[in-house]
Design a protein around this motif. Structure first.
Motif, mmCIF file in Angstrom:
data_model
loop_
_atom_site.group_PDB
_atom_site.id
_atom_site.type_symbol
_atom_site.label_atom_id
_atom_site.label_comp_id
_atom_site.label_asym_id
_atom_site.label_seq_id
_atom_site.Cartn_x
_atom_site.Cartn_y
_atom_site.Cartn_z
ATOM 1 N N ILE A 9 142.946 35.683 44.040
ATOM 2 C CA ILE A 9 143.159 35.982 42.624
ATOM 3 C C ILE A 9 143.606 37.426 42.438
ATOM 4 O O ILE A 9 144.609 37.702 41.758
ATOM 5 C CB ILE A 9 141.866 35.734 41.809
ATOM 6 N N ASN A 10 142.863 38.373 43.048
ATOM 7 C CA ASN A 10 143.184 39.791 42.858
ATOM 8 C C ASN A 10 144.564 40.150 43.396
ATOM 9 O O ASN A 10 145.270 40.989 42.830
ATOM 10 C CB ASN A 10 142.116 40.669 43.510
ATOM 11 N N THR A 11 144.962 39.511 44.499
ATOM 12 C CA THR A 11 146.299 39.748 45.052
ATOM 13 C C THR A 11 147.380 39.359 44.054
ATOM 14 O O THR A 11 148.364 40.093 43.862
ATOM 15 C CB THR A 11 146.489 38.958 46.367
ATOM 16 N N GLU A 12 147.204 38.217 43.390
ATOM 17 C CA GLU A 12 148.194 37.779 42.406
ATOM 18 C C GLU A 12 148.237 38.715 41.198
ATOM 19 O O GLU A 12 149.309 38.988 40.652
ATOM 20 C CB GLU A 12 147.909 36.343 41.964
ATOM 21 N N LEU A 13 147.080 39.216 40.785
ATOM 22 C CA LEU A 13 147.039 40.165 39.670
ATOM 23 C C LEU A 13 147.746 41.463 40.051
ATOM 24 O O LEU A 13 148.507 42.028 39.263
ATOM 25 C CB LEU A 13 145.591 40.457 39.269
ATOM 26 N N ILE A 14 147.496 41.914 41.286
ATOM 27 C CA ILE A 14 148.124 43.149 41.774
ATOM 28 C C ILE A 14 149.645 42.987 41.850
ATOM 29 O O ILE A 14 150.404 43.858 41.406
ATOM 30 C CB ILE A 14 147.542 43.539 43.154
ATOM 31 N N LEU A 15 150.095 41.867 42.409
ATOM 32 C CA LEU A 15 151.544 41.633 42.537
ATOM 33 C C LEU A 15 152.219 41.550 41.169
ATOM 34 O O LEU A 15 153.336 42.049 40.983
ATOM 35 C CB LEU A 15 151.798 40.345 43.327
ATOM 36 N N SER A 16 151.542 40.924 40.217
ATOM 37 C CA SER A 16 152.100 40.825 38.862
ATOM 38 C C SER A 16 152.212 42.210 38.223
ATOM 39 O O SER A 16 153.223 42.533 37.598
ATOM 40 C CB SER A 16 151.213 39.919 38.005
ATOM 41 N N ASP A 17 151.172 43.034 38.397
ATOM 42 C CA ASP A 17 151.210 44.393 37.849
ATOM 43 C C ASP A 17 152.265 45.243 38.545
ATOM 44 O O ASP A 17 152.941 46.065 37.910
ATOM 45 C CB ASP A 17 149.834 45.057 38.004
ATOM 46 N N PHE A 18 152.416 45.050 39.862
ATOM 47 C CA PHE A 18 153.434 45.789 40.611
ATOM 48 C C PHE A 18 154.822 45.476 40.062
ATOM 49 O O PHE A 18 155.641 46.383 39.838
ATOM 50 C CB PHE A 18 153.367 45.417 42.100
ATOM 51 N N ASP A 19 155.077 44.198 39.830
ATOM 52 C CA ASP A 19 156.374 43.760 39.299
ATOM 53 C C ASP A 19 156.634 44.380 37.926
ATOM 54 O O ASP A 19 157.726 44.890 37.652
ATOM 55 C CB ASP A 19 156.400 42.233 39.210
ATOM 56 N N LEU A 20 155.624 44.357 37.057
ATOM 57 C CA LEU A 20 155.764 44.925 35.716
ATOM 58 C C LEU A 20 155.974 46.434 35.785
ATOM 59 O O LEU A 20 156.812 46.995 35.070
ATOM 60 C CB LEU A 20 154.510 44.612 34.890
ATOM 61 N N CYS A 21 155.232 47.070 36.676
ATOM 62 C CA CYS A 21 155.326 48.519 36.848
ATOM 63 C C CYS A 21 156.736 48.925 37.297
ATOM 64 O O CYS A 21 157.346 49.846 36.758
ATOM 65 C CB CYS A 21 154.293 48.954 37.883
ATOM 66 N N LYS B 124 154.399 55.893 38.333
ATOM 67 C CA LYS B 124 154.616 56.136 39.767
ATOM 68 C C LYS B 124 153.279 56.230 40.494
ATOM 69 O O LYS B 124 153.131 55.744 41.620
ATOM 70 C CB LYS B 124 155.441 57.423 39.976
ATOM 71 N N LYS B 125 152.294 56.849 39.834
ATOM 72 C CA LYS B 125 150.941 56.886 40.411
ATOM 73 C C LYS B 125 150.398 55.459 40.552
ATOM 74 O O LYS B 125 149.791 55.101 41.561
ATOM 75 C CB LYS B 125 150.001 57.700 39.501
ATOM 76 N N CYS B 126 150.664 54.664 39.517
ATOM 77 C CA CYS B 126 150.173 53.274 39.518
ATOM 78 C C CYS B 126 150.823 52.450 40.621
ATOM 79 O O CYS B 126 150.148 51.715 41.347
ATOM 80 C CB CYS B 126 150.446 52.619 38.160
ATOM 81 N N ILE B 127 152.142 52.577 40.750
ATOM 82 C CA ILE B 127 152.848 51.740 41.722
ATOM 83 C C ILE B 127 152.460 52.117 43.157
ATOM 84 O O ILE B 127 152.372 51.249 44.036
ATOM 85 C CB ILE B 127 154.386 51.806 41.502
#
Length: 362
Positions: free
Chosen positions: A128-140, A166-169
């Motif tokens: 679950i967390n991996t999918e949330l991270i990947l989704s946020d990465f894409d949006l970022c 940039k810090k987030c990504i």
């Protein structure tokens, strides 16, 4: 605006059952993935004993509790961030919420399928967390590109947003949740409009049974939550399903007989309230006593707007009585006599338990 807590997890972990328990509703429950397609939304009252104590003094015609919305979101799977299992739609539903209740299966049952054929909380959470991270990465990534196109405008705020993103990504690239990234309040405010999934406050709901193995899984989940500074609330869903079907007397008898001090459901609702950083203020009168949920740190003008937008427009002042003083002195005349009746202006910060009467121009 309602305060929304999204219920997430893998398929078949008990999300829809939990939603039904919380709302006493009719969410579909079945032993197959993606039983829930469209999110179910339920308004859940927040039980607060203070409102009952106030009612004993005032005897109002009506009592209205504060509430939060729980949203039952379909199960996520590997590849959700790339569209697997209608993933993009479900991730979008999560993004609209303010907090997350992550349901984790902590029991084995051959009659209930596990989508990956193995019950292992750490692995389920990681999926679950991996999918949330990947989704946020894409949006970022997309947002940075959009903002860089606007850099020619020489807008100082755009430059600040790009630096924060940039810090987030960089953090997301390491597969860390953004809630573990040290961002100051200004930085959080700059990116709040993006509603990052991994920034949302989260609690884990451990769906357990009476088997010893279930407690082993629960220990595993507690260790994960400790590292994230998150809370875990265990719930015997099947037991609580039986309890909520009983009348009040039957329920009290059963809970006393089995030494059940409180329903896990109530713990989940209370935890959701805290997770959303909410406090309660009251309006008290003969016609109605009402509890209002409001963000901690809100001012009296914001509280007035919560009741009615016209209240904030014509706001004059707020008359404030502390809950403990109302309970102690029991009448407005005595409260005034004891000097416990206060007049506050627009910038007064609401405290939990404040009883407020607003004065305003019509």
């Amino acid at each position: 605006m309602g305060f929304k807590c999204g219920i997430i997890g893998l398929p078949n972990v008990g999300k829809s059952t939990l939603f039904n328990l919380l709302t006493k509703g009719n969410s579909a429950v079945a032993n197959f993935p993606f039983c829930t397609i469209k999110p179910n939304v339920g308004v859940v009252p927040v039980i607060d004993e203070r409102i009952n104590h106030l009612a004993k003094i005032v005897s109002p015609q009506k009592i209205v509790h504060a509430f939060i919305e729980f949203i039952d979101i379909a199960g996520l799977v590997k590849g959700a961030s790339k569209g697997e299992g209608l993933g993009n739609q479900f991730l979008s539903n999560i993004r609209e919420t303010h907090a997350i209740a992550h349901v984790v299966r902590c029991f084995k049952n051959d009659n209930i399928t596990h989508i990956y054929n193995q019950v292992q909380p750490s692995k389920d959470i990681d999926i679950i967390n991996t999918e949330l991270i990947l989704s946020d990465f894409d949006l970022c990534e997309k947002t940075i590109l959009q903002l860089q196109k606007k850099k020619a405008l020489k807008n100082n705020e755009i430059e600040k947003k790009i630096n924060v993103l940039k810090k987030c990504i960089n953090h997301l690239t390491e597969f860390f949740m953004l809630k573990t990234l040290h961002l100051n309040e200004e930085e959080k405010k700059l990116i709040s409009y993006l509603r990052f999934l991994t920034l949302k406050p989260t609690m884990y709901i451990a769906n357990i049974n009476e088997e010893k193995e279930s407690y082993y899984f629960l220990d595993e989940l507690n260790n994960i939550a400790k590292k994230e500074n998150a809370i875990v609330i265990p719930i015997y869903e099947n037991l609580e399903l039986d309890l909520v079907k009983m009348n009040n007397e039957e329920q009290k008898y059963f809970m006393k007989a089995f030494n059940i001090k409180t329903l896990a459901l109530n713990n989940i609702i209370s935890a959701g309230y805290k997770l959303l950083n909410l406090i309660t203020f009251f309006t008290v009168g003969i016609k109605e006593i009402r509890a209002w949920a409001i963000l901690n740190g809100s001012t009296s003008i914001q509280a007035a707007h919560k009741i009615h937008s016209d209240f904030s427009k014509g706001f004059i002042r707020a008359q404030i009585v502390k809950y403990i003083d109302f309970i102690k002195y029991k009448s407005e005349a005595k409260i005034k006599e004891m000097g416990k009746f206060r007049i506050e202006g627009k910038q007064y910060y609401i405290k939990d338990g404040d009883i407020i009467h607003f004065l305003f121009n019509v």
